[in-house]
Structures are given as structure tokens and as C-alpha cells.
Design a protein around this motif. Structure first.
Motif, PDB file in Angstrom:
ATOM      1  N   ALA A   1       5.219  -3.919  10.037  1.00 43.20           N
ATOM      2  CA  ALA A   1       5.239  -3.615   8.612  1.00 43.20           C
ATOM      3  C   ALA A   1       6.468  -2.770   8.330  1.00 43.20           C
ATOM      4  CB  ALA A   1       3.982  -2.868   8.193  1.00 43.20           C
ATOM      5  N   THR A   2       6.820  -2.730   7.057  1.00 45.11           N
ATOM      6  CA  THR A   2       7.895  -1.855   6.613  1.00 45.11           C
ATOM      7  C   THR A   2       7.243  -0.581   6.092  1.00 45.11           C
ATOM      8  OG1 THR A   2       9.199  -3.777   5.981  1.00 45.11           O
ATOM      9  CG2 THR A   2       9.881  -1.668   5.072  1.00 45.11           C
ATOM     10  N   VAL A   3       7.646   0.555   6.658  1.00 39.64           N
ATOM     11  CA  VAL A   3       7.115   1.851   6.249  1.00 39.64           C
ATOM     12  C   VAL A   3       8.297   2.684   5.762  1.00 39.64           C
ATOM     13  CG1 VAL A   3       5.856   3.918   6.960  1.00 39.64           C
ATOM     14  CG2 VAL A   3       5.262   1.697   7.955  1.00 39.64           C
ATOM     15  N   ASN A   4       8.264   3.013   4.482  1.00 39.71           N
ATOM     16  CA  ASN A   4       9.377   3.750   3.850  1.00 39.71           C
ATOM     17  C   ASN A   4      10.728   3.093   4.141  1.00 39.71           C
ATOM     18  OD1 ASN A   4       7.638   5.523   2.684  1.00 39.71           O
ATOM     19  ND2 ASN A   4       8.119   7.241   3.999  1.00 39.71           N
ATOM     20  N   GLY A   5      10.753   1.763   4.032  1.00 38.05           N
ATOM     21  CA  GLY A   5      11.999   1.027   4.177  1.00 38.05           C
ATOM     22  C   GLY A   5      12.407   0.709   5.601  1.00 38.05           C
ATOM     23  N   GLN A   6      11.673   1.178   6.606  1.00 39.19           N
ATOM     24  CA  GLN A   6      12.014   0.906   8.000  1.00 39.19           C
ATOM     25  C   GLN A   6      10.982  -0.021   8.615  1.00 39.19           C
ATOM     26  OE1 GLN A   6      12.226   4.630  10.046  1.00 39.19           O
ATOM     27  NE2 GLN A   6      14.213   5.160   9.197  1.00 39.19           N
ATOM     28  N   LEU A   7      11.467  -1.058   9.314  1.00 37.90           N
ATOM     29  CA  LEU A   7      10.562  -1.980   9.999  1.00 37.90           C
ATOM     30  C   LEU A   7       9.930  -1.252  11.176  1.00 37.90           C
ATOM     31  CD1 LEU A   7       9.472  -4.865  10.140  1.00 37.90           C
ATOM     32  CD2 LEU A   7      11.348  -5.388  11.704  1.00 37.90           C
ATOM     33  N   ARG A   8       8.599  -1.263  11.232  1.00 41.94           N
ATOM     34  CA  ARG A   8       7.869  -0.586  12.305  1.00 41.94           C
ATOM     35  C   ARG A   8       7.046  -1.615  13.053  1.00 41.94           C
ATOM     36  NH1 ARG A   8       7.665   5.053  11.038  1.00 41.94           N
ATOM     37  NH2 ARG A   8       6.999   5.271  13.203  1.00 41.94           N
ATOM     38  N   ASP A   9       7.244  -1.690  14.356  1.00 39.96           N
ATOM     39  CA  ASP A   9       6.520  -2.616  15.212  1.00 39.96           C
ATOM     40  C   ASP A   9       5.277  -1.920  15.751  1.00 39.96           C
ATOM     41  OD1 ASP A   9       5.645  -4.542  16.970  1.00 39.96           O
ATOM     42  OD2 ASP A   9       7.357  -4.405  18.321  1.00 39.96           O
ATOM     43  N   GLY A  10       4.124  -2.499  15.509  1.00 40.60           N
ATOM     44  CA  GLY A  10       2.873  -1.907  15.971  1.00 40.60           C
ATOM     45  C   GLY A  10       2.134  -2.788  16.943  1.00 40.60           C
ATOM     46  N   LEU A  11       2.847  -3.691  17.632  1.00 41.04           N
ATOM     47  CA  LEU A  11       2.167  -4.636  18.515  1.00 41.04           C
ATOM     48  C   LEU A  11       1.478  -3.930  19.683  1.00 41.04           C
ATOM     49  CD1 LEU A  11       1.475  -7.558  19.105  1.00 41.04           C
ATOM     50  CD2 LEU A  11       3.603  -7.738  20.389  1.00 41.04           C
ATOM     51  N   ASN A  12       2.172  -3.043  20.360  1.00 44.55           N
ATOM     52  CA  ASN A  12       1.601  -2.410  21.548  1.00 44.55           C
ATOM     53  C   ASN A  12       1.010  -1.031  21.292  1.00 44.55           C
ATOM     54  OD1 ASN A  12       2.291  -4.575  23.296  1.00 44.55           O
ATOM     55  ND2 ASN A  12       4.397  -3.905  23.177  1.00 44.55           N
ATOM     56  N   ALA A  13       1.494  -0.348  20.284  1.00 44.61           N
ATOM     57  CA  ALA A  13       0.965   0.983  19.954  1.00 44.61           C
ATOM     58  C   ALA A  13       1.203   1.247  18.476  1.00 44.61           C
ATOM     59  CB  ALA A  13       1.668   2.054  20.794  1.00 44.61           C
ATOM     60  N   PRO A  14       0.293   1.972  17.831  1.00 48.08           N
ATOM     61  CA  PRO A  14       0.486   2.262  16.401  1.00 48.08           C
ATOM     62  C   PRO A  14       1.694   3.171  16.204  1.00 48.08           C
ATOM     63  CG  PRO A  14      -1.683   3.000  17.146  1.00 48.08           C
ATOM     64  CD  PRO A  14      -0.952   2.502  18.342  1.00 48.08           C
TER      65      PRO A  14
ATOM     66  N   CYS B   1       0.852  -1.189   0.000  1.00 50.06           N
ATOM     67  CA  CYS B   1       0.000   0.000   0.000  1.00 50.06           C
ATOM     68  C   CYS B   1       0.881   1.230   0.000  1.00 50.06           C
ATOM     69  CB  CYS B   1      -0.878   0.031   1.250  1.00 50.06           C
ATOM     70  SG  CYS B   1      -2.083  -1.287   1.343  1.00 50.06           S
ATOM     71  N   ARG B   2       0.341   2.305  -0.530  1.00 48.31           N
ATOM     72  CA  ARG B   2       1.026   3.598  -0.498  1.00 48.31           C
ATOM     73  C   ARG B   2       0.038   4.613   0.061  1.00 48.31           C
ATOM     74  NH1 ARG B   2       3.847   4.545  -5.600  1.00 48.31           N
ATOM     75  NH2 ARG B   2       5.610   3.677  -4.475  1.00 48.31           N
ATOM     76  N   LEU B   3       0.414   5.230   1.177  1.00 47.28           N
ATOM     77  CA  LEU B   3      -0.391   6.285   1.765  1.00 47.28           C
ATOM     78  C   LEU B   3       0.096   7.611   1.209  1.00 47.28           C
ATOM     79  CD1 LEU B   3      -2.497   7.234   3.900  1.00 47.28           C
ATOM     80  CD2 LEU B   3      -0.555   7.509   5.447  1.00 47.28           C
ATOM     81  N   VAL B   4      -0.814   8.380   0.665  1.00 43.59           N
ATOM     82  CA  VAL B   4      -0.479   9.681   0.093  1.00 43.59           C
ATOM     83  C   VAL B   4      -1.232  10.748   0.883  1.00 43.59           C
ATOM     84  CG1 VAL B   4      -0.500  11.090  -2.000  1.00 43.59           C
ATOM     85  CG2 VAL B   4      -0.212   8.610  -2.175  1.00 43.59           C
ATOM     86  N   VAL B   5      -0.490  11.765   1.318  1.00 46.89           N
ATOM     87  CA  VAL B   5      -1.092  12.893   2.028  1.00 46.89           C
ATOM     88  C   VAL B   5      -0.769  14.139   1.204  1.00 46.89           C
ATOM     89  CG1 VAL B   5      -1.325  14.081   4.248  1.00 46.89           C
ATOM     90  CG2 VAL B   5      -0.586  11.685   4.193  1.00 46.89           C
ATOM     91  N   PRO B   6      -1.580  14.432   0.171  1.00 45.85           N
ATOM     92  CA  PRO B   6      -1.264  15.510  -0.757  1.00 45.85           C
ATOM     93  C   PRO B   6      -1.125  16.884  -0.103  1.00 45.85           C
ATOM     94  CG  PRO B   6      -3.248  14.348  -1.464  1.00 45.85           C
ATOM     95  CD  PRO B   6      -2.821  13.763  -0.168  1.00 45.85           C
TER      96      PRO B   6
END
Length: 174
Positions: free
Chosen positions: A156-169, A119-124
Motif C-alpha cells: 500500500a501507499t502510506v503518506n505517499g511512500q510504497l510500503r511492502d507488507g508481504l513478510n512483516a507489517p 483510508c486515513r489513520l488519525v492518531v489524535p
């Protein structure tokens, strides 16, 4: 020894007594499918200025791709506009504004149904783009019927960085 209590009646009584033991007080606890949540930072103070304003968040949309390299768009999720009918079945990017927390949204669980999707999130309005891939959502059943499921891994990987969302977004900043 003569029993005056008929066996058929005894079976009914035993079944009635055993029924509550078989049916636990809680129904089978079916949790919704796990999702990967992300939050928009709202820190717009002069010191950092890396947060999003509400108007910028409202401009966000999410493009769902068939492949991990952001090729072959499948659909686009947007926030509902003022002209969307209440019965519309179009996919919607739902952004939540929980009290005391930054605005959050969930990467749809169907985006993780098949390997390779992204997915790609875009915030124009903020001139920002976030590539979201390699979403891993793992859950295990609880130890008892009433415990339901618990999520054991959410990343998930967000902009190439692994992001852990187990306990908080994880928060997205500008």
C-alpha cells in the motif's frame, strides 16, 4: 471360471476402499481474506523517541473514503470504548497487541474491494495522520487441496511512500 463374489458386493467394497482416497485427511483449507497490516512503532527511547505510547495508540481511528483523493467519507472505525455493548455491530478498528511485537491493526479488506477507495489513520493523541491508499492484496491457491491460499503480494501507499507488507507489517512512527 465362476465368481462366488457378487458384483454388487464388489462395488460396495471398492467404493469403501476408494472413499478415503477421494476424501483427503484435511478439509478444504479456506484462508480468511488477506488484509494489509500496519504496526505502530513502540520505540520511545530518548535516542529516537519516534514510537507511540499505548495511550496514543488507543486514540487512533480510521476513516474510510469512497475515493482515492480522500473525499466522500464512508465510515469511521474506532476502537471500542468502555460503553460499547458486546453485541454491537458497529465497525471497529481492532488494534492487536501480539506478544513480542508492536501493536498492529489491519486495513479492512472491504477498503480494497473497489478501485479508488482509501483510508486515513488519525492518531489524535500523537497529532499524527497517515493516508493509506493503493492497497494491493493478491493471493493464489496452493498447489494441493490442503495447502490453502498463499499471499503473493501485499502493499500500500502510506503518506505517499510504497510500503511492502508481504513478510512483516510496516511500522508507523511519529
Amino acid at each position: 471360471m465362476n465368481f462366488s463374489f457378487p458384483l454388487a458386493r464388489l462395488a460396495v467394497v471398492l467404493t469403501t476402499l476408494a472413499l478415503p482416497a477421494c476424501q483427503q485427511a484435511c478439509p478444504l483449507n479456506m484462508s480468511p481474506p488477506p488484509t494489509f497490516m500496519l504496526a505502530f512503532s513502540t520505540d520511545t527511547t530518548k535516542s529516537s523517541g519516534l514510537g507511540f505510547r499505548r495511550a496514543e495508540v488507543r486514540s487512533a481511528y480510521l476513516v474510510h473514503y469512497r475515493t482515492a483523493d480522500f473525499q466522500q467519507p464512508l465510515d469511521t472505525l474506532r476502537q471500542p470504548g468502555p460503553n460499547v455493548s458486546p453485541g454491537s455491530t458497529k465497525p471497529v478498528l481492532a488494534i492487536y497487541y501480539p506478544a513480542g511485537h508492536p501493536p498492529q491493526f489491519a486495513v479492512p479488506d472491504y477498503a480494497t474491494a473497489q478501485a479508488g477507495q482509501s483510508c486515513r489513520l488519525v492518531v489524535p493523541a500523537a497529532n499524527r495522520t497517515y493516508d493509506i491508499g493503493n492497497v494491493v492484496l493478491q493471493q493464489e491457491p496452493g498447489e494441493t487441496r490442503c495447502a490453502g491460499y498463499r499471499i503473493t503480494r501485499r502493499e500500500a501507499t502510506v503518506n505517499g511512500q510504497l510500503r511492502d507488507g508481504l513478510n512483516a507489517p510496516p511500522e508507523l512512527s511519529r
